[in-house]
Structures are given as C-alpha cells and as structure tokens.
Motif scaffolding. Structure first.
Motif, PDB file in Angstrom:
ATOM      1  N   VAL A  31       1.296   0.610   3.446  1.00  0.00           N
ATOM      2  CA  VAL A  31       0.769   0.219   2.134  1.00  0.00           C
ATOM      3  C   VAL A  31       1.871  -0.494   1.364  1.00  0.00           C
ATOM      4  O   VAL A  31       3.042  -0.092   1.410  1.00  0.00           O
ATOM      5  CB  VAL A  31       0.273   1.446   1.342  1.00  0.00           C
ATOM      6  N   ARG A  32       1.492  -1.543   0.675  1.00  0.00           N
ATOM      7  CA  ARG A  32       2.469  -2.283  -0.128  1.00  0.00           C
ATOM      8  C   ARG A  32       2.800  -1.498  -1.392  1.00  0.00           C
ATOM      9  O   ARG A  32       1.905  -1.081  -2.135  1.00  0.00           O
ATOM     10  CB  ARG A  32       1.921  -3.658  -0.491  1.00  0.00           C
ATOM     11  N   ALA A  33       4.078  -1.299  -1.638  1.00  0.00           N
ATOM     12  CA  ALA A  33       4.521  -0.503  -2.784  1.00  0.00           C
ATOM     13  C   ALA A  33       4.305  -1.254  -4.086  1.00  0.00           C
ATOM     14  O   ALA A  33       4.368  -2.486  -4.138  1.00  0.00           O
ATOM     15  CB  ALA A  33       5.991  -0.125  -2.627  1.00  0.00           C
ATOM     16  N   GLU A  34       4.039  -0.493  -5.134  1.00  0.00           N
ATOM     17  CA  GLU A  34       3.888  -1.048  -6.476  1.00  0.00           C
ATOM     18  C   GLU A  34       5.070  -0.609  -7.330  1.00  0.00           C
ATOM     19  O   GLU A  34       5.525   0.537  -7.242  1.00  0.00           O
ATOM     20  CB  GLU A  34       2.571  -0.592  -7.105  1.00  0.00           C
ATOM     21  N   PHE A  35       5.542  -1.509  -8.181  1.00  0.00           N
ATOM     22  CA  PHE A  35       6.713  -1.239  -8.999  1.00  0.00           C
ATOM     23  C   PHE A  35       6.357  -1.408 -10.473  1.00  0.00           C
ATOM     24  O   PHE A  35       5.537  -2.252 -10.833  1.00  0.00           O
ATOM     25  CB  PHE A  35       7.854  -2.186  -8.632  1.00  0.00           C
ATOM     26  N   ILE A  36       6.976  -0.589 -11.294  1.00  0.00           N
ATOM     27  CA  ILE A  36       6.808  -0.676 -12.742  1.00  0.00           C
ATOM     28  C   ILE A  36       7.911  -1.560 -13.283  1.00  0.00           C
ATOM     29  O   ILE A  36       9.092  -1.203 -13.231  1.00  0.00           O
ATOM     30  CB  ILE A  36       6.860   0.722 -13.381  1.00  0.00           C
TER      31      ILE A  36
END
Length: 836
Positions: A510-515
């Motif tokens: 899964v592609r990571a999400e960043f804040i």
C-alpha cells in the motif's frame, strides 16, 4: 552490441573519480567481463565539487577495484562493483583555503562545466550506431534494469577526520548494497506497474569508531578505547515512482535499524566528542562552511532563510546578520543556487536527487535520442516536483558508558606507558527513534523519542569505592535516573510505520500517506500520541513555510515589497514519568563529567557578534508595517514534564570542594585528596520534591534584528508589534509538594512526610530583544515578570527542621573540609515518631 551501450556508462563513472586511467585498457577489460584495478588515487577536487562539503580531502586511495559485468546474463544478473580497502582523510576547510578557492572557483567551475559538456558527446561518439536487431526502447529499458540492480561491495572502508588535536576515524569491515524484493530478500528486480517501487538494502558489518588525541607532531601517544566497537546495522531504501517514465521518485524512504548500540566515552574523549557535536550544530546552522568572504550581496541575501537554505532551518539571525525583515530589501529575492549561501543541510537536500540517480536520467535521454535520431529539447525541460523524503534511525537498545582513565607505567623503565580505563557511569536507553520528514523547502519535521531510559553508577570514583564488586550493593542503589517504560511492557511501538514494521503500508503493498500541513500535523501528533508511542521522551520539531501568493518560490518577483510567505517554527518536548535520585555517588559522577567536558582549550566555531546599532535612514513603508501586523514569524518552544520526582539524599561522602573550582572557571590546585573508607548509611534521610506537571513555553521572534530595527523606528508602534519584539516565557507548575523521606536497607523510600503541601503556581516574564535600539525610549520596559504567589502554609516540627538542616549541611558545610556531617539516630526516630 550491448557492450557499446553499457561500457561507456561504466567507464564514465570510473574515469570521473579515479586518476590516471587509460580508457582503452579499461574498455578492453570491461568487454572481457572483469576489471581489476589496483592502487588507485581518487580525484579529490572532483569529490569536493560533487559533494560540496565544508571539508577538504587530504588524501583518498583505493587499494583494489573490481568490476564484474555478466554480459551473457545482463538482464537477470547484477553488475558487481567491489572496492577492497578504501581510505579517505578529511579536514575542515579553513578560511585561507576558502579565499584561495574562491579566487580560482570560477576557473575550476568553467573547466568542470566544459568537461561535462564535452563528456556527453564523446560518449555518443564512442558508442557504435544502434543495433537494428534491438527494438526501440529496449536499450533504455535494459540500462534502467542494469542501474537499478547494481551491487556495490566495499571491504575495509576507512574514513578519518582530523582537526586540532582530534583524530576521528571510522572503520567499516564490510558494506554491501543490493536490490531486494517485497520481502526484503536479495533479488533481481525492476520497476513495474502497478506498484512502481524499487527497494534496496545496505548492510554494514563491524563498524568501529575511534576518537583519539594527537600531539603537536601529529602522532597519537595513547590510543583510547573505541567509541563504538564492531557494531552492525542495516539500512532499507524504498523508492516510489509516479509512473514508469519518472526519473526521480516521488517518495524516498531511507531508514536504518540497529539492534544494539554500545558507546564508550573516556574523560579525555569527552571534550573531543562535544567538539564534534558543536561542529555538527555549526554546520547545521550554516555558521561555517557556507558563505565565503568576497561573495556579493546576493550571496548573503535573505534567501538564506526562505529560499536556498535547509527546509525547516530557521537560522538564528542574531549570529548571521541577515534575515527576512529588512526595511528596504526583503528576503524573497531569488538567487541562483551557485550564488546563494548554502548551509550544510541545504547541501544534504540537494544531494537527495543524486542518491536516486538524476544523472542516470541524462544518460537515458542520450540513449533515447540516439535511438530516435533526435536531440534534447531544452525548452521542454521543467523543474520536477520536490519528492517526499523520509529518513529514520531506530535502535532497540543503546548504552553510553563513561570511563575515567589513568596512565600506568610498566616495570621496565623503557617500557611505554599504558592507559587503563575505569567505568563509572552508564546511561541505558530502549526503543530509540529519530525520524525526519521533508518535502522541499516548505515542510520539515523531525521527531525524536525513546521508550525508556535509566542511568546507574558503576565502579568507584575519585578514590571512593562506593560501587565495587565486594560492596554487595543492590542495583536499586546504583540507579539514580529512571524515565519512561520498558520494551517488555511497551512493545515495538517505536517502529510504528517504519520499513522495519511488518504492519507498515510499504510492507503490505500500500502506498503510504504523509501529513504535510501544519494543521493536520498538530492534530495528529499530540502530546498524548507521543507518550503512547514512546513513554519516556518525545520531541516534535515542525517548520512550515506557507506561500500566500500562489506562485512558486523561484518565480517570485524581485520587486515584491511585502513578504509572500509565512514561516512557523514549533518545538514540542515531552518528558514522561521521571524519577531522579541525587545521592553522593550520582552527584559526584555528574560533576566529574562536567569538569572533564570543560577540560579543553578549543576555540568556538562561531563567536557571538556584538550587538551593533544601525542608523535608520527612513521609516518602513506602510505596506510593510501592515504585513507585520498580519503575521510575524516566531520560534515557539514548549516543554512538558509529567510526574517528576527529585530526591536529594544526605551526602554520604563529599568531595565537591575539588570539583567546584573547575566548574566555576578556576583551576583546582593539584594534590592528594583525603578519602575515607566508604560506608553506606542506612536509613539515609532525604528531601523529596514531587510535581504532577510542569509546562514551559518560550517564544522569540524568528528575525529579531530586522524586526526590532524596523519597529523601533516607529513613533507609536502598536501593542501587537511591541509584543513580538519581546522574548516571552510562561511557566506553569501543577501539584508541587515537598517533604522528608528515608532510604531504607531494601533500596526503597519510605512514605513522604509532607512539609510543603501540594500547590500550583505560574510565572510570566518577558525580555526585550536588541535593547540598544530601545535605549532612548523609556516608555518601553526592557524586562517584566509576573509571579502568581501560591497560598500554602509550610508545616514542619522541630525535629523535621533539624533533619532538613542536617541534609543541606552535608552538601554545603562539607564542601569546605570534605568531612561528612554526622547523623543522629535519635533525630530520625523523633521525626518518624512525630509523624506517627
């Protein structure tokens, strides 16, 4: 033939960094499949130009270089580059070298640029015409597969750094970089849809770090114990691309894992170790190694803060002298990277594309244009979007041992002296995490935390045998600092969402999400979340730069009068449950470390500049003042202490009279110390201070000199502008109480006998910045303090008062003569009898 495409690519890199190579011999050897080159000298000037470090290479050698190219299996087996014994020696670039190089930099740069311009056409000429049997795009695809799967092996890597009397050496027995699959196992991989991911692993084996002192002739008389001995660690690299044709990854993750890290520092190494840390800090803030004298105004422009410096680096302008708010010329003047004042972290950010191989894109374009018969079109080039870069360091267990050294002579007169070390103090940590997340210049975040920490006394110190093996003292007596939790109860939370966490998005396809915005970051990474993940210590540093104009930073006009970006800098530090026990053994070890750290004659890297009052020729423009009223960047630091307990025991022995003069700046008179035989006192009375929570907030303007010089020139500045010209401090204390307790024979403390009941209080203070600008304005106070006086009544009996007097006299009176204060057993009985 494939050789005509791959050989020039390999030759270009080898010939670029190694001296005195014959391209014809190298080409013939490569076509044979194996190359062995011995006793090679590196091109030091090329390395300095490529890395742009504030260091000078004194020497660089490679004993043996091997290149293996599997021509028959180039699409399924990796090219292996092996380096056997590589040694480089560096030193800090001094001012004389900077001046010399600045005079010849234009010439060297022009020669370098011209050589690069000539190098690429030569590659085209050396390569043969396209093979008609190869389909279009096949060569480009093959080159990409070859480059993505190159294996690099370095055996016996030696790096040395010398400065003054410091010799820092790093020796790595073996390091290997190779490509892996989704299970992090060695494999021959390529970027493919739909994942569009490339993974690599770097394994480091037996890393040893030594820190020694050399004499005036440059020789090391006594070799100290290594700082780090034979430590192995592994690094995982994860690159995510947006599409198959992307040259630079959109997400870069580089994370390192160490199972056990054991550091050792002697009393002679401690000043040198602190010196190295000061060097890192000076490089971080760009105080050294960046700007050269003689550069123009543009080279020292305001882009230092918002344009070309570190993403997230809000440099203290009190030492730099340039910043965002100048009354005539504000900081958003675009400057070319060659002219800008680049700090060390700016160099680090610029080096990120080199890690992922932007030079390869140039090679691919050349081969692609060769196949199509076209030429590069410069008008179609555009600046790619800054990639998201995540860097992490994780350590399961770490320890730092402090040692005292003493020289011992052999029985023979001609035998050399030997240095014997004695372990006296150890700091242990569990579950350490250091994470950095950045995206170009507008966003930078650094988080540091650890699960648990404790400090304990080891062997005797200053002739006092308080913790020898024959003393039979428990571990509870030795521990004087406890913070946080343990990994057994906390688990592996410190690895959350890392490449070493099997539950992370990258390890599950899964592609990571960043804040990457301040609002969501503050809502997600709260104090509670940090303590739940770590438990002992949590630090969150956030820097953001918001562009209000909607334009790219490099596209902003030089005629902009009002700043178009808003900078914020917030540091949050949280310390979990903390128990500090200050007994004689702990206090003497701490003070001994302080005296050892001060035992040096090093000059500071950057001396504090005296405050100068600049004459204000004309008041600031109204639109500038309006922009100040709307937003002024500040640095905010928040410190929170939770459940703190500090216990000061009566001194069982006291030799502080030999340490305090050194700490106060005086040289202690050498001579023997009269030490009595140590006998632990039980029960041992103590004063204990407890506090439920402490909040400290400190704010200061990010660009104080320019802000104050502008605001002080106004006849009637508003309250808001005056407020931001101060440094503010807020202190809030909740649930503070103090009382008497006793350390019994089991190592535990008895229940607290309260003397000062629990209360809460607050303190506020402010200090004007750049007071010389306000000397003629009596209406502006320089300092102000407001203290909220708590209402409580201290209750202590006569016996409790006498016991308090005995405890404090054991630390003050005995500093003069070194003799401990006697304790009356009847006094203890009276104290606890009164309590009953």
């Amino acid at each position: 033939m494939l050789e005509s495409y791959v050989t020039p690519l390999l030759m270009s890199y080898v010939n670029k960094y190694i001296k005195n190579l014959k391209p014809t011999d190298l080409q013939l050897s490569l076509w044979g499949g194996d190359v062995v080159l011995s006793k090679l000298d590196l091109k030091l000037d090329v390395l300095e130009q490529e890395l742009k470090l504030p260091f000078t290479f004194m020497s660089g050698h490679i004993h043996e270089l091997r290149i293996h190219v599997p021509w028959t299996k180039l699409g399924s087996e990796p090219v292996v580059i092996t380096i056997n014994t590589m040694e480089c020696i560096l030193k800090l670039r001094d001012g004389a070298q900077d001046d010399h190089e600045s005079g010849s930099s234009s010439t060297s740069r022009s020669v370098s640029d011209s050589s690069k311009a000539v190098a690429k056409p030569r590659r085209l000429q050396q390569a043969s015409p396209s093979d008609p049997d190869l389909p279009p795009g096949y060569v480009q695809s093959l080159i990409r597969r070859v480059v993505n799967n190159v294996n690099i092996v370095v055996n016996n890597l030696i790096l040395k750094y010398v400065e003054d009397d410091i010799v820092l050496s790093v020796n790595i027995t073996s390091a290997e970089c190779y490509t892996v699959d989704d299970m992090w196992a060695r494999a021959f991989m390529d970027i493919s849809a739909p994942e569009l991911v490339l993974r690599k692993v770097i394994n480091f084996a037996d890393c040893t770090v030594c820190l020694d002192k050399r004499n005036a002739s440059g020789k090391i008389e006594f070799y100290q114990d290594p700082l780090l001995y034979k430590c192995s660690f592994r690094t995982r690299l994860h690159f995510t691309y947006d599409n198959m044709n992307a040259k630079i990854p959109s997400v870069i993750k580089i994370q390192t894992m160490v199972e056990s890290l054991k550091l050792s520092i002697t009393d002679q190494q401690l000043p040198m170790f602190i010196r190295i840390l000061q060097l890192v800090i000076a490089l971080y803030y760009g105080e050294i190694g960046g700007h050269k004298d003689g550069d123009g105004e543009e080279g020292n422009s305001h882009v230092r803060e918002a344009g070309t410096n570190l993403p997230g680096l809000d440099v203290d302008m009190e030492t730099d002298g340039t910043s965002q708010y100048s009354s005539t010329d504000l900081y958003m003047q675009p400057v070319s990277p060659e002219e800008a004042d680049e700090g060390w972290m700016s160099w680090a950010w610029s080096f990120v594309p080199a890690i992922v191989g932007t030079d390869e894109s140039g090679e691919d374009e050349l081969y692609q244009h060769r196949e199509t018969g076209g030429s590069p079109n410069s008008t179609q080039q555009h600046t790619p979007k800054d990639p998201i870069v995540s860097i992490g360091f994780y350590c399961t267990k770490a320890s730092i041992t402090f040692k005292l050294t003493e020289t011992q002579s052999e029985s023979s007169y001609y035998s050399p002296q030997k240095v014997k070390s004695r372990e006296v103090l150890c700091l242990e940590q569990q579950g350490i995490t250091i994470e950095v997340l950045m995206m170009g210049e507008p966003f930078f975040n650094c988080q540091i935390g650890f699960v648990g920490c404790r400090a304990l006394c080891l062997k005797g110190i200053m002739g006092v045998r308080d913790f020898e093996e024959n003393m039979n003292r428990s571990e509870k007596d030795a521990v004087f600092f406890i913070c946080g939790d343990t990994l057994n109860s906390k688990g592996m939370t410190y690895l959350t969402n890392s490449l070493f966490d099997y539950r992370s998005p990258e390890n599950n396809g899964v592609r990571a999400e960043f804040i990457l915005d301040a609002t969501n970051h503050k809502e997600t990474y709260t104090e509670i979340a940090g303590m739940q993940r770590f438990g002992a210590f949590y630090m969150d540093y956030l820097y953001t730069m918001e562009n209000r104009s909607g334009q790219e930073l490099e596209d902003l006009s030089t005629e902009e009068v009002v700043p178009t970006v808003q900078e914020t800098s917030i540091k949050k530090l949280v310390v979990g449950p903390l128990d500090i026990r200050l007994h004689s053994s702990a206090v003497h070890r701490i003070f001994k470390m302080v005296t050892c750290a001060m035992d040096h004659e090093y000059e500071p890297y950057c001396k504090a500049q005296q405050e100068t009052l600049e004459e204000i020729h004309s008041p600031a423009a109204p639109e500038v003042i309006a922009s100040f009223e709307e937003f002024i960047p500040t640095r905010l630091t928040c410190l929170t202490l939770l459940q703190v307990s500090v216990t000061l025991s009566m001194a069982e022995f006291n030799l502080l009279h030999t340490l305090m003069p050194v700490i106060m700046g005086y040289k202690a008179a050498p001579g023997p110390v009269n030490v009595q035989v140590f006998q632990p006192i039980r029960p041992l009375p103590a004063v204990q201070f407890q506090v439920e929570r402490v909040n400290v907030e400190h704010s200061v303007p990010m660009y104080a000199p320019e802000l104050v010089s502008t605001i002080s020139g106004l006849s009637q500045p508003s309250d808001n502008l005056l407020h931001h010209c101060y440094a503010h401090l807020y202190l809030k204390v909740f649930g503070f109480q103090a009382g008497l307790t006793c350390h019994d024979t089991t190592g535990n403390f008895l229940h607290l006998i309260p003397i000062i009941p629990s209360f809460s209080t607050a303190l506020y203070g402010k200090l004007i910045q750049m007071p010389s600008y306000w000397s003629k304005r009596s209406s502006v106070p320089t300092t102000e303090f407001i203290f909220e006086l708590p209402h409580f009544t201290a209750q202590a009996t006569r016996a409790q008062t006498l016991l308090l007097q005995v405890i404090f006299q054991s630390w003050t009176h005995s500093m003069i003569n070194g003799a401990p204060v006697s304790l009356s057993e009847s006094l203890l009985n009276e104290v606890y009898k009164t309590r009953d």
